[in-house]
Design a protein around this motif. Structure first.
Motif, PDB file in Angstrom:
ATOM      1  N   GLY B 135       5.981   7.403  -6.963  1.00 21.13           N
ATOM      2  CA  GLY B 135       5.427   6.820  -8.182  1.00 21.13           C
ATOM      3  C   GLY B 135       5.858   5.385  -8.413  1.00 21.13           C
ATOM      4  O   GLY B 135       5.516   4.796  -9.443  1.00 21.13           O
ATOM      5  N   HIS B 136       6.603   4.808  -7.474  1.00 19.58           N
ATOM      6  CA  HIS B 136       7.129   3.453  -7.673  1.00 19.58           C
ATOM      7  C   HIS B 136       5.995   2.422  -7.561  1.00 19.58           C
ATOM      8  O   HIS B 136       5.133   2.547  -6.699  1.00 19.58           O
ATOM      9  CB  HIS B 136       8.203   3.162  -6.624  1.00 19.58           C
ATOM     10  CG  HIS B 136       9.063   1.997  -6.995  1.00 19.58           C
ATOM     11  ND1 HIS B 136       8.662   0.699  -6.847  1.00 19.58           N
ATOM     12  CD2 HIS B 136      10.285   1.936  -7.558  1.00 19.58           C
ATOM     13  CE1 HIS B 136       9.612  -0.109  -7.282  1.00 19.58           C
ATOM     14  NE2 HIS B 136      10.618   0.625  -7.718  1.00 19.58           N
ATOM     15  N   PRO B 137       6.020   1.398  -8.421  1.00 16.80           N
ATOM     16  CA  PRO B 137       4.958   0.380  -8.358  1.00 16.80           C
ATOM     17  C   PRO B 137       4.778  -0.239  -6.976  1.00 16.80           C
ATOM     18  O   PRO B 137       3.657  -0.585  -6.594  1.00 16.80           O
ATOM     19  CB  PRO B 137       5.434  -0.686  -9.365  1.00 16.80           C
ATOM     20  CG  PRO B 137       6.420  -0.020 -10.258  1.00 16.80           C
ATOM     21  CD  PRO B 137       6.954   1.169  -9.539  1.00 16.80           C
ATOM     22  N   ILE B 138       5.848  -0.366  -6.218  1.00 14.68           N
ATOM     23  CA  ILE B 138       5.738  -1.009  -4.899  1.00 14.68           C
ATOM     24  C   ILE B 138       5.012  -0.107  -3.903  1.00 14.68           C
ATOM     25  O   ILE B 138       4.457  -0.589  -2.914  1.00 14.68           O
ATOM     26  CB  ILE B 138       7.139  -1.415  -4.385  1.00 14.68           C
ATOM     27  CG1 ILE B 138       7.774  -2.457  -5.329  1.00 14.68           C
ATOM     28  CG2 ILE B 138       7.075  -1.974  -2.971  1.00 14.68           C
ATOM     29  CD1 ILE B 138       9.165  -2.933  -4.923  1.00 14.68           C
ATOM     30  N   ALA B 139       5.000   1.193  -4.146  1.00 15.40           N
ATOM     31  CA  ALA B 139       4.409   2.132  -3.188  1.00 15.40           C
ATOM     32  C   ALA B 139       2.959   2.480  -3.495  1.00 15.40           C
ATOM     33  O   ALA B 139       2.371   3.339  -2.830  1.00 15.40           O
ATOM     34  CB  ALA B 139       5.256   3.406  -3.137  1.00 15.40           C
ATOM     35  N   GLN B 140       2.360   1.839  -4.475  1.00 14.99           N
ATOM     36  CA  GLN B 140       0.996   2.207  -4.868  1.00 14.99           C
ATOM     37  C   GLN B 140      -0.050   1.749  -3.845  1.00 14.99           C
ATOM     38  O   GLN B 140       0.028   0.648  -3.315  1.00 14.99           O
ATOM     39  CB  GLN B 140       0.652   1.634  -6.244  1.00 14.99           C
ATOM     40  CG  GLN B 140       1.521   2.187  -7.356  1.00 14.99           C
ATOM     41  CD  GLN B 140       1.679   3.701  -7.287  1.00 14.99           C
ATOM     42  OE1 GLN B 140       0.686   4.417  -7.336  1.00 14.99           O
ATOM     43  NE2 GLN B 140       2.894   4.188  -7.114  1.00 14.99           N
ATOM     44  N   GLY B 141      -1.030   2.609  -3.624  1.00 14.54           N
ATOM     45  CA  GLY B 141      -2.188   2.229  -2.825  1.00 14.54           C
ATOM     46  C   GLY B 141      -2.031   2.385  -1.329  1.00 14.54           C
ATOM     47  O   GLY B 141      -2.912   1.993  -0.567  1.00 14.54           O
ATOM     48  N   ILE B 142      -0.932   2.971  -0.884  1.00 11.30           N
ATOM     49  CA  ILE B 142      -0.778   3.088   0.570  1.00 11.30           C
ATOM     50  C   ILE B 142      -0.702   4.539   1.044  1.00 11.30           C
ATOM     51  O   ILE B 142      -0.523   4.789   2.229  1.00 11.30           O
ATOM     52  CB  ILE B 142       0.481   2.350   1.072  1.00 11.30           C
ATOM     53  CG1 ILE B 142       1.740   2.956   0.424  1.00 11.30           C
ATOM     54  CG2 ILE B 142       0.391   0.852   0.813  1.00 11.30           C
ATOM     55  CD1 ILE B 142       2.983   2.671   1.224  1.00 11.30           C
ATOM     56  N   GLY B 143      -0.816   5.481   0.128  1.00  9.80           N
ATOM     57  CA  GLY B 143      -0.760   6.872   0.552  1.00  9.80           C
ATOM     58  C   GLY B 143       0.647   7.322   0.874  1.00  9.80           C
ATOM     59  O   GLY B 143       1.614   6.698   0.463  1.00  9.80           O
ATOM     60  N   GLU B 144       0.751   8.415   1.637  1.00 14.52           N
ATOM     61  CA  GLU B 144       2.091   8.984   1.857  1.00 14.52           C
ATOM     62  C   GLU B 144       2.925   8.187   2.839  1.00 14.52           C
ATOM     63  O   GLU B 144       4.151   8.223   2.794  1.00 14.52           O
ATOM     64  CB  GLU B 144       1.994  10.439   2.303  1.00 14.52           C
ATOM     65  CG  GLU B 144       1.284  10.624   3.628  1.00 14.52           C
ATOM     66  CD  GLU B 144       1.247  12.093   4.079  1.00 14.52           C
ATOM     67  OE1 GLU B 144       1.671  12.982   3.325  1.00 14.52           O
ATOM     68  OE2 GLU B 144       0.786  12.337   5.206  1.00 14.52           O
ATOM     69  N   CYS B 145       2.276   7.457   3.749  1.00 19.04           N
ATOM     70  CA  CYS B 145       3.048   6.636   4.680  1.00 19.04           C
ATOM     71  C   CYS B 145       2.177   5.558   5.309  1.00 19.04           C
ATOM     72  O   CYS B 145       0.953   5.627   5.270  1.00 19.04           O
ATOM     73  CB  CYS B 145       3.687   7.480   5.781  1.00 19.04           C
ATOM     74  SG  CYS B 145       2.509   8.311   6.855  1.00 19.04           S
TER      75      CYS B 145
END
Lengths: 261, 261, 261, 261
Positions: B135-145
Motif C-alpha cells: 500500500g506504500h505510495p512508492i509501490a503504486q502501479g507496478i503490481g506485485e513485482c
C-alpha cells in the motif's frame, strides 16, 4: 569475563575550571569509571584527549567492548582519523554510550547523519527523567523516574533520527521536554545516548544516573565476534553463485576486477 | 505547482564507454529526467559532476524539492563542500533519491552513518523486485513485482541502519536477496534508496522502474517550509523560559555566551 | 540459572498423519525442546493443546521466561481465555518465539494487530535463509546463510507491522522472497517470528535451524522483574502530583473515582 | 476531490452531562467535524454509537478516507463486529485518528496489540505540546509548541509499540511527560494518536489543536486503491511459480486444497 569498558573524557574543564575540579576531584571520566567498577561484571578504565592517539589506539579499541564518550569544549580537537577508527569499531560491534554534551561530538554526528542540535539553558533547574520503556534493561532499578535537583536543560527538537527505542523522556522545571535516553544500532554496534550530566552539577554522583550507566554498559555490549569485513563490498564471481547461472549481457568490469562498488 | 526535481549524474561512463552511450544516448541522468517529466506534476532538470559546483549551487538547491543521485566511478571526485551543502538541504526538507551504485556515494554514507557496503555480481542475471509494502505510495502501479531481465546483483548484508520502511525486496537468479527499496527520514528530509539500475543494462528504460521513480519523487517531497535553523543549538535564557524559574547553582557560561553546545 | 523455555505444540498432525510421525517421532515440539536442551543455559519443556488449559496455567506461565509457539491445523481450537493470558505475560516480559504457520495463530495476530497473511506453496523447493543483520545475537554461528533443501514457500507480502529488526530474508527456488526472521517488542516482551519449519520436511532436525532457535531463546528472555501493572491505568491524585498544582476547572470524575480510563 | 473524513463520537457525555453540553453545544464530534470542514480539501461528516451499525456500515466505511475516533465512557458498548470491520478497512488503507481517551478503545487496542494503558489526573493543569518532529506534515502551522491552559494529564508509561514517528511530546504542570502525537502504519492504513482533548475542557475549540487535526487528516489519507485482499493467504501452485520448479517431497495438502494457512 567482565565487560571491558573505556570511559573517554576530553578532560578540559577538569583542568581549567576550579568549580568543576572541586565537584569532580577524580575528574568526570574518573568518577564514571569508578561508578562502573562497582559492578563486578564491568572492568572500566579511562582515556583522554591529551594522550597519544587520544588514548584510543587500534589495539585498545580492539579490546574494548563498550566506549563511553564525554566531550564538550574540545569536540573540534578530536582527530578525524581517531573518529573514523572509533566509528569502524562501532560498526564491527563495539557498544557506544554518548553522554550529555557528546550530542555534538564528531563521533555521534557521524553515526547519526543528522545535526544532533537541541536547545539548552544552564539555570540549575529541576529535571525529572521518566522511564517510559519500563521493561527495558537500561531502565532497571531506578523506579518510575529519576529526580535531578539541578540540571542543564536540553530541549526538543533534538535533531537525531527516529531511535530504535525511546527509553527515557525528561521533564524540566522551565517548561521543556527532551528524549533523554535513546537507543540505536549501526552495523553490529549498539548506541545509547543519555542526556543528563553537566560539569557544574553533581549529576554523575547521582546513584540513579550511575545505575543507568551500568545498565547501559551491559546492554551495549555485543558478545558476537567483531564483524571485521563490514566495510568491504566483495564481488561474488558468476561461477561462485549459489545457484548455477550463465554470464549474460554487457559488463563494466572484467573478471577479477576489484570493482567500483 | 510542479515538484522541482534535479537528477544528478556523475556523467562518466556515458562519456568514456561506448556501450553505455549506445544504451543511454540521452545519458542516464537525461533518461531519468525525461521519464520524470512524463508526469505533469514533476519538473525535472539535470546536473552533473563536471559543472561548476557540480551543478548544485546554493541557489539551485534552495529551489529543489527532490534530488536524485547517480554516481559510480567518481564518488571520490565529489567535493566535500558540496556534499555538506546537499546534506544540509536534506535536513531542511529536500527529498533525496539514491540510485543503485549511489549506495557508496559520500552523501548517502554521511546520511546513513554506516558503511553502506554490500555484495555484487555483474552477470546479467534475472532480478524480481517484490513490492512487500503493497500500500506504500512508492509501490503504486507496478503490481506485485517488477521483473528485470538483466541486472547487476546486489546482495545482503546491506550495511545500512534499519529503515523506516522496507518497500521492496529483490530476488536474484544466482541465489541472493536484497532490500532494494528502503525509506529513511533525516531531519525534515525524506530519503529513498532504490537499488535497480546499472550502466550496461537498459534498466532505466524499464517502464516499471520509471514509475517507481516518479512515485518516489512525489513521496520524497516535503511541502513544509525549509527547516532553516536545524543546525543551530540556541540558548533559551532563564528569563525567557516558558515557566518562571530562578537561576541556581554554578554555571559554565556567563549571560549572553554563545555556548559550547 | 537456566532460562525456562516452554515449547507449545498443537500436536495434531503428529497424531493424525503417519508421514509427520515418521519424520518427527518425538513430535515437533518434542524435537525442538530436545534441541534447546542441548544448551546448558536453557531448560526446555513442552505443552500441548490437548492438556488442561492447553498446558499453560497461570502458574506455569508465570514461571516461563520464553514460550515457543507451533500451531497450524487447530488455531481456532485455542481458547481465547488462554490466548489473553499468554498475551498478558508477553506484555509483562515473557519472550515469545512464533514458528512458521504460527503466523496465523491467535496470539501472533493479536500481538501484531494486522492480518499476518502471506502467500504459500508446498513444493519441496529450496530455501536460502540469508542473515542480513549479521551482528545480531540470533544470527550467530550460522554463517552468511542457511540452506534448506526442501521447504514450504512463504512469500511476501507478509502483512505484519514494520519490525524492530529484520534479521533474516529468505530466497526461494520458485522466485519469491520472505522476511523470515523479524523481531518486535510489545510491552516488556520480546517477540521473534521465524518462518522456516513445516510438518512434512525435516527442518527442525536442521542443525542451523536449531542454532537459530537456541539463540532466539537467549535473545527473547527479559531478566527484568515482570511488569505486573502494565494493564492498569492508575489515577495520580492532584495532591500526589510530583509538582505542587492546584485543582482547576470542571471535572468528570469525583475524588476517588476509579475513572473511565 | 476532497478527502472524506468521518468523525465518530460515542456521544454519551454530551447527552448526560450539562457541563459538557454547555462547552460543546455542537457535541464534540460535531465541533471537530466543523473544524475539519474549514479546510476546503476535507469533507467531514459524523457518526455515533447510537446509530444503526454505530453509523459505520460497510458502504460508508468503503467511502471513507479517514476516520476520527472519540470514545470514553462506552468503549465496551461498541460491537466487536463493527470493530473488526473498521480494523479491516484500516488494513486496506483507511486512515485512523484516535483521540485522547480513545487510547482505550477496542479499535486502538486491537491495532496496537498492547494494553495502551497510561496514568491520568483531572486537575485542569497546564499542558505544553512540543513539536519534536518539526518538519512533519502533522506539525505544520503551530510553531514550536501548543499551550493548553487546562488539560487532563496523561502520563507515561504509555503502553504502545514503538511508533513509526514521535511527532509531539507533552509537558505537564504537575511534573509528568507524555508522547502526545504518535504515528503508526498497519497494513496500508496510517494511524495517528493525539492525546490532547477532554470533555470538560475547551480543547477542541483550540485553534492549534484544530490545525493539528486538519493536518492529520491530510497525512492519514492513503490515495492508493484499497488493498482488498490483505486478509487472504493465497496458494501459489507449483506450476504457477515465477521460476520453473519441480514438485518434491511429502505434502500436507492435495492439489487445489484451500490450505490451513
Amino acid at each position: 569475563m567482565p565487560i571491558k569498558a573505556v570511559v573517554w573524557g576530553e578532560n578540559v574543564h577538569e583542568q581549567t575550571n576550579a568549580a568543576v575540579r572541586d565537584l569532580y576531584p577524580l575528574t568526570m571520566h574518573g568518577t564514571i569509571a569508578a561508578a562502573l567498577n562497582q559492578d563486578k561484571g564491568i572492568e572500566a578504565t579511562t582515556a583522554t584527549l591529551q594522550e597519544p592517539e587520544h588514548g584510543l589506539s587500534e589495539k585498545r579499541l580492539a579490546a574494548t567492548d563498550v566506549l563511553l564518550w564525554w566531550g564538550h569544549a574540545a569536540h573540534g580537537e578530536v582527530k578525524d582519523e581517531i573518529v573514523e577508527r572509533v566509528q569502524k569499531r562501532v560498526w564491527e560491534g563495539m557498544g557506544l554510550i554518548v553522554l550529555h554534551s557528546g550530542h555534538y561530538s564528531k563521533i555521534f554526528k557521524r553515526l547519526m547523519g543528522t545535526p544532533c542540535s537541541l536547545k539548552w539553558r544552564e539555570a540549575g533547574e529541576r529535571e525529572r527523567v521518566w522511564a517510559i520503556n519500563r521493561g527495558h534493561p537500561i531502565a532497571q532499578g531506578i523506579g518510575e523516574c529519576l529526580e535531578i535537583g539541578e540540571t542543564e536543560m536540553y530541549g526538543e527538537p533534538f535533531a537525531v533520527p527516529e531511535p530504535m527505542e525511546t527509553v527515557f523522556v525528561s521533564w524540566y522545571e522551565g517548561g521543556e521536554v527532551f528524549r533523554s535516553g535513546l537507543t540505536y544500532q549501526r552495523g553490529a554496534g549498539r548506541i545509547f545516548y543519555f542526556s543528563p550530566g553537566h560539569e557544574t552539577y553533581p549529576i554523575y554522583h547521582n546513584e540513579g544516573v550511575q545505575q543507568v550507566l551500568r545498565n547501559a554498559v551491559h546492554w551495549a555490549r555485543n558478545p558476537a565476534p567483531a564483524w571485521s569485513g563490514i566495510t568491504n563490498a566483495p564481488n561474488v564471481p558468476t561461477d561462485k553463485a549459489k545457484e548455477k547461472i550463465v554470464q549474460k549481457g554487457l559488463r563494466l568490469h572484467a573478471d577479477g576486477d576489484k570493482g567500483l562498488s
